[in-house]
Design a protein around this motif. Structure first.
Motif, PDB file in Angstrom:
ATOM      1  N   PHE A  79      13.697 -14.608  -4.912  1.00 40.07           N
ATOM      2  CA  PHE A  79      14.357 -13.467  -3.922  1.00 40.07           C
ATOM      3  C   PHE A  79      14.201 -12.076  -4.407  1.00 40.07           C
ATOM      4  CE2 PHE A  79      13.948 -17.436  -1.256  1.00 40.07           C
ATOM      5  CZ  PHE A  79      12.570 -17.679  -0.792  1.00 40.07           C
ATOM      6  N   PRO A  80      15.673 -11.851  -4.867  1.00 41.82           N
ATOM      7  CA  PRO A  80      15.923 -10.367  -5.159  1.00 41.82           C
ATOM      8  C   PRO A  80      14.498  -9.713  -5.422  1.00 41.82           C
ATOM      9  CG  PRO A  80      17.678 -12.068  -5.964  1.00 41.82           C
ATOM     10  CD  PRO A  80      16.542 -12.790  -5.387  1.00 41.82           C
ATOM     11  N   GLN A  81      14.458 -10.032  -6.730  1.00 42.02           N
ATOM     12  CA  GLN A  81      12.909  -9.320  -7.300  1.00 42.02           C
ATOM     13  C   GLN A  81      12.017  -8.538  -6.006  1.00 42.02           C
ATOM     14  OE1 GLN A  81      13.075  -7.523  -9.755  1.00 42.02           O
ATOM     15  NE2 GLN A  81      10.637  -6.365  -9.465  1.00 42.02           N
ATOM     16  N   MET A  82      11.612 -10.018  -5.178  1.00 42.63           N
ATOM     17  CA  MET A  82      10.461 -10.168  -4.783  1.00 42.63           C
ATOM     18  C   MET A  82      10.606  -9.065  -2.899  1.00 42.63           C
ATOM     19  SD  MET A  82       9.424 -13.131  -2.097  1.00 42.63           S
ATOM     20  CE  MET A  82       8.493 -12.985  -0.197  1.00 42.63           C
ATOM     21  N   ASP A 287      28.704   9.218  -3.906  1.00 45.51           N
ATOM     22  CA  ASP A 287      28.346   8.867  -4.929  1.00 45.51           C
ATOM     23  C   ASP A 287      28.947   7.435  -5.459  1.00 45.51           C
ATOM     24  OD1 ASP A 287      26.948   9.464  -7.406  1.00 45.51           O
ATOM     25  OD2 ASP A 287      29.026   9.550  -8.454  1.00 45.51           O
ATOM     26  N   LEU A 288      30.256   7.243  -5.630  1.00 48.91           N
ATOM     27  CA  LEU A 288      30.643   5.853  -4.820  1.00 48.91           C
ATOM     28  C   LEU A 288      30.232   4.253  -4.714  1.00 48.91           C
ATOM     29  CD1 LEU A 288      34.773   6.260  -5.619  1.00 48.91           C
ATOM     30  CD2 LEU A 288      32.974   6.326  -8.067  1.00 48.91           C
ATOM     31  N   HIS A 289      29.799   5.199  -3.198  1.00 49.42           N
ATOM     32  CA  HIS A 289      28.883   3.773  -2.018  1.00 49.42           C
ATOM     33  C   HIS A 289      27.908   4.300  -2.765  1.00 49.42           C
ATOM     34  CE1 HIS A 289      26.721   2.489   1.438  1.00 49.42           C
ATOM     35  NE2 HIS A 289      25.967   3.741   1.675  1.00 49.42           N
ATOM     36  N   ASN A 290      27.275   4.705  -3.405  1.00 51.41           N
ATOM     37  CA  ASN A 290      25.868   4.596  -4.042  1.00 51.41           C
ATOM     38  C   ASN A 290      25.533   3.682  -5.310  1.00 51.41           C
ATOM     39  OD1 ASN A 290      23.887   5.445  -1.581  1.00 51.41           O
ATOM     40  ND2 ASN A 290      25.248   7.378  -3.030  1.00 51.41           N
ATOM     41  N   ARG A 291      26.296   4.066  -6.123  1.00 46.51           N
ATOM     42  CA  ARG A 291      26.379   3.451  -7.282  1.00 46.51           C
ATOM     43  C   ARG A 291      27.098   1.798  -7.353  1.00 46.51           C
ATOM     44  NH1 ARG A 291      25.181   6.702 -11.635  1.00 46.51           N
ATOM     45  NH2 ARG A 291      24.996   8.776 -11.072  1.00 46.51           N
ATOM     46  N   LYS A 292      27.981   1.740  -5.790  1.00 46.83           N
ATOM     47  CA  LYS A 292      28.220  -0.285  -5.385  1.00 46.83           C
ATOM     48  C   LYS A 292      27.096  -0.769  -5.872  1.00 46.83           C
ATOM     49  CE  LYS A 292      31.422  -2.785  -3.422  1.00 46.83           C
ATOM     50  NZ  LYS A 292      32.205  -2.545  -3.961  1.00 46.83           N
ATOM     51  N   LYS A 293      26.748  -2.311  -6.297  1.00 48.35           N
ATOM     52  CA  LYS A 293      26.290  -2.853  -6.123  1.00 48.35           C
ATOM     53  C   LYS A 293      25.774  -3.544  -4.645  1.00 48.35           C
ATOM     54  CE  LYS A 293      25.231  -3.476 -10.537  1.00 48.35           C
ATOM     55  NZ  LYS A 293      24.289  -3.233 -11.103  1.00 48.35           N
ATOM     56  N   LEU A 294      24.537  -4.047  -4.492  1.00 46.24           N
ATOM     57  CA  LEU A 294      24.585  -4.198  -2.992  1.00 46.24           C
ATOM     58  C   LEU A 294      24.581  -6.235  -3.020  1.00 46.24           C
ATOM     59  CD1 LEU A 294      20.660  -2.896  -2.783  1.00 46.24           C
ATOM     60  CD2 LEU A 294      22.542  -2.062  -0.853  1.00 46.24           C
ATOM     61  N   THR A 295      25.187  -6.177  -1.615  1.00 41.88           N
ATOM     62  CA  THR A 295      25.718  -7.325  -1.422  1.00 41.88           C
ATOM     63  C   THR A 295      24.357  -8.470  -2.153  1.00 41.88           C
ATOM     64  OG1 THR A 295      27.153  -7.073   0.518  1.00 41.88           O
ATOM     65  CG2 THR A 295      25.963  -8.823   0.598  1.00 41.88           C
ATOM     66  N   ARG A 297      22.625  -9.109  -5.023  1.00 44.15           N
ATOM     67  CA  ARG A 297      21.548  -8.567  -5.762  1.00 44.15           C
ATOM     68  C   ARG A 297      22.455  -7.747  -6.806  1.00 44.15           C
ATOM     69  NH1 ARG A 297      20.921  -7.138   0.030  1.00 44.15           N
ATOM     70  NH2 ARG A 297      19.429  -7.502   0.590  1.00 44.15           N
ATOM     71  N   PRO A 298      22.002  -7.614  -7.961  1.00 44.30           N
ATOM     72  CA  PRO A 298      22.274  -7.721  -9.818  1.00 44.30           C
ATOM     73  C   PRO A 298      22.066  -5.809  -9.561  1.00 44.30           C
ATOM     74  CG  PRO A 298      19.747  -8.213  -9.613  1.00 44.30           C
ATOM     75  CD  PRO A 298      19.897  -8.520  -8.012  1.00 44.30           C
ATOM     76  N   TYR A 299      21.668  -4.998  -8.116  1.00 43.41           N
ATOM     77  CA  TYR A 299      21.878  -3.623  -8.700  1.00 43.41           C
ATOM     78  C   TYR A 299      22.021  -3.312  -6.760  1.00 43.41           C
ATOM     79  CZ  TYR A 299      18.175  -5.500  -5.387  1.00 43.41           C
ATOM     80  OH  TYR A 299      17.068  -6.324  -4.195  1.00 43.41           O
ATOM     81  N   SER A 300      22.299  -1.919  -7.198  1.00 44.70           N
ATOM     82  CA  SER A 300      22.808  -0.344  -6.387  1.00 44.70           C
ATOM     83  C   SER A 300      21.699   0.304  -6.162  1.00 44.70           C
ATOM     84  CB  SER A 300      23.557   0.148  -7.265  1.00 44.70           C
ATOM     85  OG  SER A 300      22.922   0.908  -7.932  1.00 44.70           O
ATOM     86  N   ARG A 301      22.412   0.470  -5.125  1.00 43.58           N
ATOM     87  CA  ARG A 301      20.997   1.952  -4.171  1.00 43.58           C
ATOM     88  C   ARG A 301      20.572   2.565  -4.801  1.00 43.58           C
ATOM     89  NH1 ARG A 301      25.524   0.053  -0.333  1.00 43.58           N
ATOM     90  NH2 ARG A 301      24.869  -0.202   0.775  1.00 43.58           N
ATOM     91  N   GLU A 303      20.261   2.652  -8.162  1.00 48.52           N
ATOM     92  CA  GLU A 303      19.304   2.142  -9.638  1.00 48.52           C
ATOM     93  C   GLU A 303      17.876   1.605  -8.406  1.00 48.52           C
ATOM     94  OE1 GLU A 303      22.353  -0.119 -12.348  1.00 48.52           O
ATOM     95  OE2 GLU A 303      21.627  -1.300 -10.202  1.00 48.52           O
ATOM     96  N   LEU A 304      18.029   1.242  -7.649  1.00 49.25           N
ATOM     97  CA  LEU A 304      16.431   1.127  -6.751  1.00 49.25           C
ATOM     98  C   LEU A 304      15.962   2.065  -6.355  1.00 49.25           C
ATOM     99  CD1 LEU A 304      15.424  -1.261  -5.443  1.00 49.25           C
ATOM    100  CD2 LEU A 304      17.046  -1.194  -3.227  1.00 49.25           C
ATOM    101  N   PHE A 305      17.064   2.920  -6.297  1.00 48.44           N
ATOM    102  CA  PHE A 305      16.465   4.491  -5.880  1.00 48.44           C
ATOM    103  C   PHE A 305      15.446   4.956  -6.544  1.00 48.44           C
ATOM    104  CE2 PHE A 305      16.734   9.430  -5.767  1.00 48.44           C
ATOM    105  CZ  PHE A 305      15.901   9.720  -5.048  1.00 48.44           C
ATOM    106  N   LEU A 306      16.507   5.164  -8.083  1.00 51.43           N
ATOM    107  CA  LEU A 306      15.307   5.758  -9.256  1.00 51.43           C
ATOM    108  C   LEU A 306      14.427   4.905  -9.381  1.00 51.43           C
ATOM    109  CD1 LEU A 306      19.064   6.441 -11.098  1.00 51.43           C
ATOM    110  CD2 LEU A 306      17.285   7.932 -10.050  1.00 51.43           C
ATOM    111  N   GLU A 307      13.979   3.354  -9.419  1.00 48.25           N
ATOM    112  CA  GLU A 307      13.130   2.417 -10.215  1.00 48.25           C
ATOM    113  C   GLU A 307      12.095   2.626  -9.627  1.00 48.25           C
ATOM    114  OE1 GLU A 307      15.047  -1.034 -11.057  1.00 48.25           O
ATOM    115  OE2 GLU A 307      16.702   0.119 -12.227  1.00 48.25           O
ATOM    116  N   ASP A 308      12.453   2.590  -7.306  1.00 49.65           N
ATOM    117  CA  ASP A 308      11.116   2.704  -7.104  1.00 49.65           C
ATOM    118  C   ASP A 308      11.249   3.043  -6.332  1.00 49.65           C
ATOM    119  OD1 ASP A 308      11.158   0.198  -8.346  1.00 49.65           O
ATOM    120  OD2 ASP A 308      12.468  -1.107  -6.454  1.00 49.65           O
ATOM    121  N   GLU A 309      12.138   4.703  -5.567  1.00 49.62           N
ATOM    122  CA  GLU A 309      11.763   5.003  -4.423  1.00 49.62           C
ATOM    123  C   GLU A 309      11.983   6.495  -4.953  1.00 49.62           C
ATOM    124  OE1 GLU A 309      12.349   5.848   0.327  1.00 49.62           O
ATOM    125  OE2 GLU A 309      13.827   4.671  -0.798  1.00 49.62           O
ATOM    126  N   LYS A 310      12.184   6.563  -6.095  1.00 47.39           N
ATOM    127  CA  LYS A 310      12.123   8.266  -6.278  1.00 47.39           C
ATOM    128  C   LYS A 310      10.803   9.135  -6.285  1.00 47.39           C
ATOM    129  CE  LYS A 310      14.363  11.815  -8.591  1.00 47.39           C
ATOM    130  NZ  LYS A 310      15.556  12.465 -10.141  1.00 47.39           N
TER     131      LYS A 310
END
Length: 508
Positions: A79-82, A287-295, A297-301, A303-310
């Protein structure tokens, strides 16, 4: 827990699942679940009767069956990757199930797949129920609790608004302190958020505050003109949240709650003397908040921004947005309009004299519009009571007046004769300001066409002898023909002798 005891008791007494479901007002699936867990546990009825409510909860509600079931472990790890894939445009749950089932032929079917995904999503983040697409929306809002700064000179404590923006897909968050919620501060904060994200989303979703929405409506709200200009500059659109529909902006409200815990707590015991100091501290914690892992999930906001949204955000324009102010004015008889805020005057084409026009102005530029057509543009002047004139805007007679200068009149006079030039210089020198003499100079020089060059030259020579330098002197000399008197004639010659002349003895 009492219903669980009754389900097991009825089952041991031979009652059907349908009877138990209707009698206890439980769904048949719930009854089947409790009976299955009872059978798997191997416990007897008297053992269950001795258990406390907490112990029964651990057996029947603690999701132990799911943890033991390897099939569900594989499903929930998918589910996390999905969830990340669903943020891409065109991705669907059905497509994801097909990928899952291809890798796990013994896995759950499509309908159960959807049920488990919904349960997992609600448990991981119970607020977010909307599937956000990458680069689609940016949600903006103000926090209810305010920050503060201290005036270093007076010690006065000033309240500061806390602005929050969040991208829907990655939950990448921006925040800053702002002195107010007025449209200038609000628009500036929205622009700062897009600059922080490094791109423009397809839509901006604000709350219904006056800085964003002038008049709310379920179907077609009226957007603040300044915010609409910002959206046009950044090639995006404004989609206000519906009134009394908190789920429309639940993502940003959830972000505000998280930032209360991760930012407010660390700032409340610190003193800041200006907005810049406060924002520097906010951005460090952000910056600390954005780099903290999401509940869950194995990734942070980040990381998700750089890989999927930027890469899904649109490029930013090179120039920052400048807020446009507007006012209305009537073109004066001299072909200028007044910008009432600065008390400055700007020229427009003379054809629009006495027309009512609209002024749009930024910090650097003033534009004048008539019936939606721009008729003039000028650099904005910061000095009061200054005329900014484009010579092409003036009528031919006005253009002639606009070209008046001391040099022009002196050159014109010298082209007639040096004595005329000398007289014009004397007129200009005897005025407090050169422009006071321009009309007098014009009047003197136009006598060339009326009486001829020679008479004007002679009139100027005689006026220089009189040492009276003005237009009236030349006019009187020409009207009384004093310019034609022969200067070589002896005006002191003796009078002729005759009987009517009294002698000097007459007065003794």
């Amino acid at each position: 827990m009492s219903k669980i005891r009754k389900v097991i008791k009825f089952h041991c007494n031979g009652k059907s699942n349908l009877f138990i479901s209707k009698y206890l007002s439980l769904s048949r699936n719930t009854v089947k679940k409790y009976i299955s867990l009872f059978k798997v546990s191997g416990y007897r009825l008297d053992y269950i009767a001795e258990k406390t409510d907490a112990e029964l909860e651990a057996i029947f509600v603690g999701n132990t069956a799911e943890q033991v079931n390897p099939k569900l472990e594989k499903l929930y790890s998918f589910f996390p990757q999905m969830e990340r894939q669903l943020k891409s445009v065109g991705a669907t749950v059905q497509q994801q199930w097909e990928l899952y089932f291809a890798a796990n032929p013994d896995g759950v079917r499509s309908s159960q797949f959807r049920v488990h995904f919904k349960n997992w999503s609600n448990r991981v983040n119970p607020v977010m129920h909307i599937q956000h697409k990458s680069g689609d929306k940016m949600y903006v809002d103000y926090a209810g609790k305010k920050l503060s700064i201290v005036d270093e000179n007076t010690g006065e404590i000033k309240e500061v608004e806390f602005f929050v923006a969040i991208l829907g897909a990655s939950q990448y968050t921006y925040g800053e302190g702002s002195m107010s919620q007025q449209k200038e501060d609000f628009v500036n904060s929205v622009e700062n958020a897009m600059r922080y994200f490094g791109g423009t989303p397809a839509a901006i979703v604000p709350d219904n505050l006056k800085s964003a929405v002038i008049k709310s409506s379920r179907f077609e709200p009226t957007i603040n003109e300044t915010l609409a200009d910002l959206a046009e500059h950044y090639e995006t659109t404004i989609l206000p949240a519906r009134v009394y529909k908190p789920r429309d902006k639940s993502l940003v409200e959830g972000a505000v709650k998280i930032l209360y815990r991760r930012i407010y707590v660390h700032l409340k015991n610190r003193t800041f003397f200006n907005l810049e100091q406060l924002n520097e501290a906010i951005w460090e914690l952000l910056d600390l908040h954005n780099r903290k892992k999401l509940t869950g999930r194995p990734y942070s906001r980040y990381e998700l921004f750089l890989e999927d949204e930027k890469d899904k955000l649109r490029p930013l324009p090179l120039e920052r947005f400048q807020i446009k102010y507007h006012s209305f004015a009537t073109v004066m008889q001299n072909g200028h309009v007044l910008n009432s805020q600065d008390k400055n005057y700007y020229s427009v084409p003379y054809q629009y004299i006495r027309k009512k026009v609209k002024l749009l102005y930024t910090q650097s530029v003033v534009e004048v519009y008539y019936k939606y057509n721009r008729i003039a543009i000028h650099q904005r002047s910061n000095k009061a009571y200054v005329y900014t004139t484009n010579a092409e805007h003036l009528a031919s007679t006005h253009q002639f007046v606009a070209d008046w200068s001391a040099t022009r009149f002196i050159d014109w006079a010298n082209s007639i004769d040096p004595c005329v030039g000398e007289f014009i210089i004397k007129i200009i020198e005897n005025r407090n300001h050169p422009e006071q003499a321009f009309k007098s100079c014009l009047g003197v020089l136009t006598f060339e066409k009326k009486v001829g060059r020679i008479r004007l030259i002679n009139a100027c020579k005689r006026a220089l002898d009189f040492k009276i330098y003005n237009f009236k002197t030349i006019q009187n000399i020409l009207e009384n023909n004093l310019d034609s008197i022969d200067e070589d004639k002896d005006l002191n010659q003796d009078l002729p002798e005759h009987q009517n002349i009294r002698g000097k003895n007459y007065y003794e």
